[in-house]
Design a protein around this motif. Structure first.
Motif, PDB file in Angstrom:
ATOM      1  N   ASP A  46      21.591  -3.199   0.892  1.00  0.00           N
ATOM      2  CA  ASP A  46      21.246  -2.297   1.995  1.00  0.00           C
ATOM      3  C   ASP A  46      19.900  -1.626   1.746  1.00  0.00           C
ATOM      4  O   ASP A  46      19.064  -1.534   2.653  1.00  0.00           O
ATOM      5  CB  ASP A  46      22.330  -1.223   2.178  1.00  0.00           C
ATOM      6  CG  ASP A  46      23.651  -1.799   2.675  1.00  0.00           C
ATOM      7  OD1 ASP A  46      23.663  -2.943   3.187  1.00  0.00           O
ATOM      8  OD2 ASP A  46      24.672  -1.093   2.541  1.00  0.00           O
ATOM      9  N   GLU A  47      19.686  -1.156   0.516  1.00  0.00           N
ATOM     10  CA  GLU A  47      18.423  -0.511   0.166  1.00  0.00           C
ATOM     11  C   GLU A  47      17.262  -1.507   0.285  1.00  0.00           C
ATOM     12  O   GLU A  47      16.187  -1.168   0.788  1.00  0.00           O
ATOM     13  CB  GLU A  47      18.482   0.054  -1.251  1.00  0.00           C
ATOM     14  CG  GLU A  47      17.224   0.791  -1.654  1.00  0.00           C
ATOM     15  CD  GLU A  47      17.289   1.377  -3.058  1.00  0.00           C
ATOM     16  OE1 GLU A  47      16.299   2.000  -3.456  1.00  0.00           O
ATOM     17  OE2 GLU A  47      18.316   1.193  -3.756  1.00  0.00           O
ATOM     18  N   ARG A  49      17.074  -4.090   2.309  1.00  0.00           N
ATOM     19  CA  ARG A  49      16.792  -4.278   3.735  1.00  0.00           C
ATOM     20  C   ARG A  49      15.980  -3.111   4.285  1.00  0.00           C
ATOM     21  O   ARG A  49      15.016  -3.299   5.032  1.00  0.00           O
ATOM     22  CB  ARG A  49      18.090  -4.438   4.528  1.00  0.00           C
ATOM     23  CG  ARG A  49      18.623  -5.850   4.558  1.00  0.00           C
ATOM     24  CD  ARG A  49      19.760  -6.008   5.557  1.00  0.00           C
ATOM     25  NE  ARG A  49      20.960  -5.294   5.147  1.00  0.00           N
ATOM     26  CZ  ARG A  49      21.836  -5.760   4.262  1.00  0.00           C
ATOM     27  NH1 ARG A  49      21.633  -6.928   3.696  1.00  0.00           N
ATOM     28  NH2 ARG A  49      22.913  -5.080   3.945  1.00  0.00           N
ATOM     29  N   GLN A  50      16.350  -1.887   3.894  1.00  0.00           N
ATOM     30  CA  GLN A  50      15.651  -0.694   4.371  1.00  0.00           C
ATOM     31  C   GLN A  50      14.200  -0.695   3.880  1.00  0.00           C
ATOM     32  O   GLN A  50      13.279  -0.430   4.647  1.00  0.00           O
ATOM     33  CB  GLN A  50      16.375   0.574   3.891  1.00  0.00           C
ATOM     34  CG  GLN A  50      15.701   1.864   4.305  1.00  0.00           C
ATOM     35  CD  GLN A  50      15.671   2.062   5.810  1.00  0.00           C
ATOM     36  OE1 GLN A  50      16.585   1.664   6.530  1.00  0.00           O
ATOM     37  NE2 GLN A  50      14.608   2.667   6.308  1.00  0.00           N
ATOM     38  N   LEU A  51      13.992  -0.992   2.607  1.00  0.00           N
ATOM     39  CA  LEU A  51      12.635  -1.009   2.052  1.00  0.00           C
ATOM     40  C   LEU A  51      11.779  -2.102   2.687  1.00  0.00           C
ATOM     41  O   LEU A  51      10.588  -1.897   2.949  1.00  0.00           O
ATOM     42  CB  LEU A  51      12.685  -1.174   0.533  1.00  0.00           C
ATOM     43  CG  LEU A  51      13.243   0.029  -0.236  1.00  0.00           C
ATOM     44  CD1 LEU A  51      13.446  -0.329  -1.707  1.00  0.00           C
ATOM     45  CD2 LEU A  51      12.335   1.234  -0.092  1.00  0.00           C
ATOM     46  N   SER A  53      12.095  -3.233   5.701  1.00  0.00           N
ATOM     47  CA  SER A  53      11.788  -2.759   7.049  1.00  0.00           C
ATOM     48  C   SER A  53      10.654  -1.737   7.006  1.00  0.00           C
ATOM     49  O   SER A  53       9.711  -1.800   7.813  1.00  0.00           O
ATOM     50  CB  SER A  53      13.041  -2.136   7.674  1.00  0.00           C
ATOM     51  OG  SER A  53      12.737  -1.594   8.939  1.00  0.00           O
ATOM     52  N   GLU A  54      10.714  -0.810   6.059  1.00  0.00           N
ATOM     53  CA  GLU A  54       9.657   0.185   5.908  1.00  0.00           C
ATOM     54  C   GLU A  54       8.332  -0.488   5.545  1.00  0.00           C
ATOM     55  O   GLU A  54       7.273  -0.105   6.073  1.00  0.00           O
ATOM     56  CB  GLU A  54      10.037   1.218   4.846  1.00  0.00           C
ATOM     57  CG  GLU A  54      11.169   2.135   5.283  1.00  0.00           C
ATOM     58  CD  GLU A  54      11.656   3.048   4.177  1.00  0.00           C
ATOM     59  OE1 GLU A  54      10.931   3.241   3.165  1.00  0.00           O
ATOM     60  OE2 GLU A  54      12.768   3.590   4.314  1.00  0.00           O
TER      61      GLU A  54
END
Length: 77
Positions: A46-47, A49-51, A53-54
């Motif tokens: 999850d982390e 994917r978030q990174l 995206s950022e």
């Protein structure tokens, strides 16, 4: 593998095995856990994917800024 398959493969008598329900439950718990994603691994995914995206957002912003500077440089010629 199911508990029944394990019993058949081990050639143990079913009635003897089922007297030890704690062993059956432990086997079932281990088999179930083997098919699931550990919480820590899911959190990392999850982390990640978030990174990503950022990072994609920042890349878009950088390209826009660079394009704006190029346009501005062409205007002053």
């Amino acid at each position: 593998m199911t508990a029944s398959e394990l019993i058949a493969e081990s050639e143990l008598r079913r009635d003897v095995v089922y007297r030890h329900t704690e062993l059956i439950q432990e086997f079932q718990a281990r088999a179930e856990a083997q098919d699931s994603t550990p919480t820590a691994m899911q959190e990392l995914a999850d982390e990640n994917r978030q990174l990503r995206s950022e990072a994609d957002d920042v890349t878009v912003e950088l390209r826009q800024e660079q394009a704006g500077k190029q346009d501005h440089a062409h205007d002053h010629r």
